[in-house]
Write a protein that holds these residues in place. Structure first.
Motif, PDB file in Angstrom:
ATOM      1  N   LYS A   1       0.831  -1.203   0.000  1.00 47.80           N
ATOM      2  CA  LYS A   1       0.000   0.000   0.000  1.00 47.80           C
ATOM      3  C   LYS A   1       0.866   1.253   0.000  1.00 47.80           C
ATOM      4  N   LYS A   2       0.433   2.257  -0.769  1.00 44.97           N
ATOM      5  CA  LYS A   2       1.136   3.537  -0.836  1.00 44.97           C
ATOM      6  C   LYS A   2       0.515   4.504   0.162  1.00 44.97           C
ATOM      7  N   VAL A   3       1.332   5.011   1.081  1.00 43.31           N
ATOM      8  CA  VAL A   3       0.884   5.989   2.065  1.00 43.31           C
ATOM      9  C   VAL A   3       1.766   7.230   1.952  1.00 43.31           C
TER      10      VAL A   3
ATOM     11  N   GLY B   1       6.866  15.629  13.073  1.00 43.75           N
ATOM     12  CA  GLY B   1       5.616  14.882  13.143  1.00 43.75           C
ATOM     13  C   GLY B   1       5.333  13.917  12.012  1.00 43.75           C
ATOM     14  N   GLU B   2       5.189  14.436  10.808  1.00 41.69           N
ATOM     15  CA  GLU B   2       4.792  13.583   9.692  1.00 41.69           C
ATOM     16  C   GLU B   2       5.926  12.690   9.213  1.00 41.69           C
ATOM     17  N   ALA B   3       7.164  13.140   9.384  1.00 39.21           N
ATOM     18  CA  ALA B   3       8.307  12.284   9.051  1.00 39.21           C
ATOM     19  C   ALA B   3       8.341  11.075   9.983  1.00 39.21           C
ATOM     20  N   ASN B   4       8.026  11.306  11.254  1.00 36.88           N
ATOM     21  CA  ASN B   4       7.984  10.200  12.211  1.00 36.88           C
ATOM     22  C   ASN B   4       6.931   9.167  11.819  1.00 36.88           C
ATOM     23  N   VAL B   5       5.775   9.642  11.379  1.00 34.72           N
ATOM     24  CA  VAL B   5       4.713   8.730  10.930  1.00 34.72           C
ATOM     25  C   VAL B   5       5.169   7.947   9.706  1.00 34.72           C
ATOM     26  N   ALA B   6       5.847   8.627   8.789  1.00 36.07           N
ATOM     27  CA  ALA B   6       6.330   7.961   7.574  1.00 36.07           C
ATOM     28  C   ALA B   6       7.293   6.823   7.911  1.00 36.07           C
ATOM     29  N   VAL B   7       8.167   7.041   8.897  1.00 37.71           N
ATOM     30  CA  VAL B   7       9.109   5.992   9.293  1.00 37.71           C
ATOM     31  C   VAL B   7       8.370   4.802   9.898  1.00 37.71           C
ATOM     32  N   SER B   8       7.404   5.051  10.755  1.00 42.32           N
ATOM     33  CA  SER B   8       6.603   3.957  11.322  1.00 42.32           C
ATOM     34  C   SER B   8       5.979   3.121  10.223  1.00 42.32           C
ATOM     35  N   LEU B   9       5.365   3.775   9.248  1.00 46.62           N
ATOM     36  CA  LEU B   9       4.658   3.060   8.192  1.00 46.62           C
ATOM     37  C   LEU B   9       5.620   2.291   7.295  1.00 46.62           C
ATOM     38  N   ALA B  10       6.821   2.832   7.089  1.00 47.16           N
ATOM     39  CA  ALA B  10       7.839   2.085   6.338  1.00 47.16           C
ATOM     40  C   ALA B  10       8.255   0.838   7.116  1.00 47.16           C
ATOM     41  N   ASN B  11       8.397   0.976   8.440  1.00 43.77           N
ATOM     42  CA  ASN B  11       8.741  -0.184   9.276  1.00 43.77           C
ATOM     43  C   ASN B  11       7.698  -1.283   9.180  1.00 43.77           C
ATOM     44  N   TYR B  12       6.443  -0.893   8.990  1.00 43.56           N
ATOM     45  CA  TYR B  12       5.353  -1.862   8.926  1.00 43.56           C
ATOM     46  C   TYR B  12       5.159  -2.449   7.528  1.00 43.56           C
ATOM     47  N   GLY B  13       6.035  -2.071   6.595  1.00 40.73           N
ATOM     48  CA  GLY B  13       6.023  -2.694   5.277  1.00 40.73           C
ATOM     49  C   GLY B  13       5.278  -1.945   4.193  1.00 40.73           C
ATOM     50  N   PHE B  14       4.793  -0.739   4.499  1.00 42.76           N
ATOM     51  CA  PHE B  14       4.100   0.041   3.480  1.00 42.76           C
ATOM     52  C   PHE B  14       5.099   0.774   2.584  1.00 42.76           C
TER      53      PHE B  14
ATOM     54  N   GLY C   1       0.926   6.479  13.370  1.00 38.67           N
ATOM     55  CA  GLY C   1       1.425   5.476  12.434  1.00 38.67           C
ATOM     56  C   GLY C   1       0.834   4.105  12.701  1.00 38.67           C
ATOM     57  N   GLY C   2       0.729   3.740  13.979  1.00 40.60           N
ATOM     58  CA  GLY C   2       0.134   2.455  14.325  1.00 40.60           C
ATOM     59  C   GLY C   2      -1.340   2.384  13.976  1.00 40.60           C
ATOM     60  N   LEU C   3      -2.051   3.491  14.176  1.00 46.26           N
ATOM     61  CA  LEU C   3      -3.479   3.526  13.857  1.00 46.26           C
ATOM     62  C   LEU C   3      -3.705   3.392  12.352  1.00 46.26           C
ATOM     63  N   ILE C   4      -2.909   4.108  11.568  1.00 44.10           N
ATOM     64  CA  ILE C   4      -3.034   4.019  10.109  1.00 44.10           C
ATOM     65  C   ILE C   4      -2.769   2.591   9.645  1.00 44.10           C
TER      66      ILE C   4
END
Length: 342
Positions: free
Chosen positions: A3-5, A36-49, A286-289
């Motif tokens: 998925k692209k986020v 803020g948003e960079a931190n979310v981007a890193v979380s989502l990359a860690n989760y495989g997005f 990031g976890g919620l998304i």
């Protein structure tokens, strides 16, 4: 296909005093990047997005260092525009016990604050995207950044992208009056709204009943009341808040509440011994998304994943939440022992 986020905002150079030193003691600073948003981007990359961060950074070695830092953790930086004068800075003094942490910003006239709409091709950015996340920090940076944020949101909606916001009120960046004026307008594009009690009051004008986080007390009925009002006024799909019970700068209670228009759900609570709380809210987002984009989870399971992920973040130095899905799921499933894994 992954998925692209997409997230959009400012990434800053963070200068932290070593250990628990005060600014007036420090002879050196520890350096990381975050925002803020960079931190979310890193979380989502860690989760495989397939995680994209949109920003503008100077075409100099410091700007490149920020780009490299994002790439190191799997974030795609293709949509970062290059130019402008400077990378924003912030200084962090980590508190302990009854002494709070302190942040000093030096971010005026940063590259993203001065960015123009023409720096970005939003139709290309949101092509094939499933989710867009922003925070109230980005439009607070400047008038141009507020206009840029709305243009991004319009493009996201043209492409059928789900939008989340973390209200993230920052009193050092704008007044409650200005925040309410700008953010109330932007809520028309939002599907999932995240914010704590101060955000809801300062940004959108909603105040929960008897909650006082400085006393470590929660009054959930107050949140339920404002969640109903927010859902009615803005027609959000979900309204969400983290619930931080601040016993001291070192120890917090951490949980969350979500409302889907029919049901309120309060997550499990974690008692957290804090290593670094900066980025805690971003790791929750990031976890919620991740949870809401995971078709195998309902919204309650998504919330539990987000709370566990952000509880773990409080134990990690730096802005980024460097945890895996498996580590979060282990905590969700009840293993909070902290035993050595061999």
């Amino acid at each position: 296909m992954s998925k692209k986020v997409v997230t959009m905002g400012e990434i800053m150079l963070r200068l932290s005093t070593p250990g628990y030193e005060r600014f007036t003691q420090a002879k050196i600073f520890d350096v990381v990047y975050g925002g803020g948003e960079a931190n979310v981007a890193v979380s989502l990359a860690n989760y495989g997005f397939n995680s994209y961060f949109v920003s503008k950074l100077p075409a100099n070695p410091i700007g490149q260092s920020a780009v490299n830092h994002l790439k190191r953790f799997g974030v795609t930086t293709d949509y970062i525009s290059r130019g402008g004068e400077r990378v924003g800075l912030y200084f962090l003094e980590t508190g302990a016990s009854m002494r709070p942490s302190k942040v000093v910003y030096d971010r005026a006239n940063s590259a993203i604050a001065e960015a123009d709409i023409l720096d970005f091709d939003f139709d290309e950015i949101f092509k094939d995207a499933q989710w867009f996340h922003f925070s109230g920090i980005t439009p607070a940076l400047s008038e141009k950044a507020a206009i840029l944020t709305e243009e991004a949101l319009k493009a996201a909606k043209r492409h059928g992208v789900t939008v989340s916001v973390d209200l993230n009120y920052r009193k050092k960046l704008w007044t409650p009056e200005r925040a309410k004026e700008v953010m109330t307008n932007l809520m028309q594009y939002v599907d999932v709204c995240i914010g704590n009690e101060e955000d809801a009051e300062k940004v959108l004008g909603f105040k929960p009943g008897k909650t006082d986080v400085t006393k470590g007390e929660l009054e959930l009925d107050g949140y339920k009341d404002i969640f109903r009002q927010m859902k009615e006024q803005f027609d959000f799909k979900y309204v969400v808040t983290t619930l931080r019970e601040s016993y001291s700068a070192s120890d917090n209670g951490w949980s969350a509440l979500i409302y889907d228009g029919n049901e309120f759900y309060h997550s499990r609570k974690y008692d957290v011994r804090i290593v670094d709380r900066v980025g805690g809210g971003d790791s929750f987002a990031g976890g919620l998304i991740y949870g809401l984009l995971n078709t195998e989870k309902d919204f309650k399971e998504a919330l539990e994943f987000a709370v566990a992920a952000s509880a773990l973040k409080h134990t990690i130095k730096g802005d980024f939440n460097l945890v895996t899905v498996d580590e979060v799921e282990t905590l969700v499933n009840g293993d909070a022992s902290g035993r050595v894994q061999r």
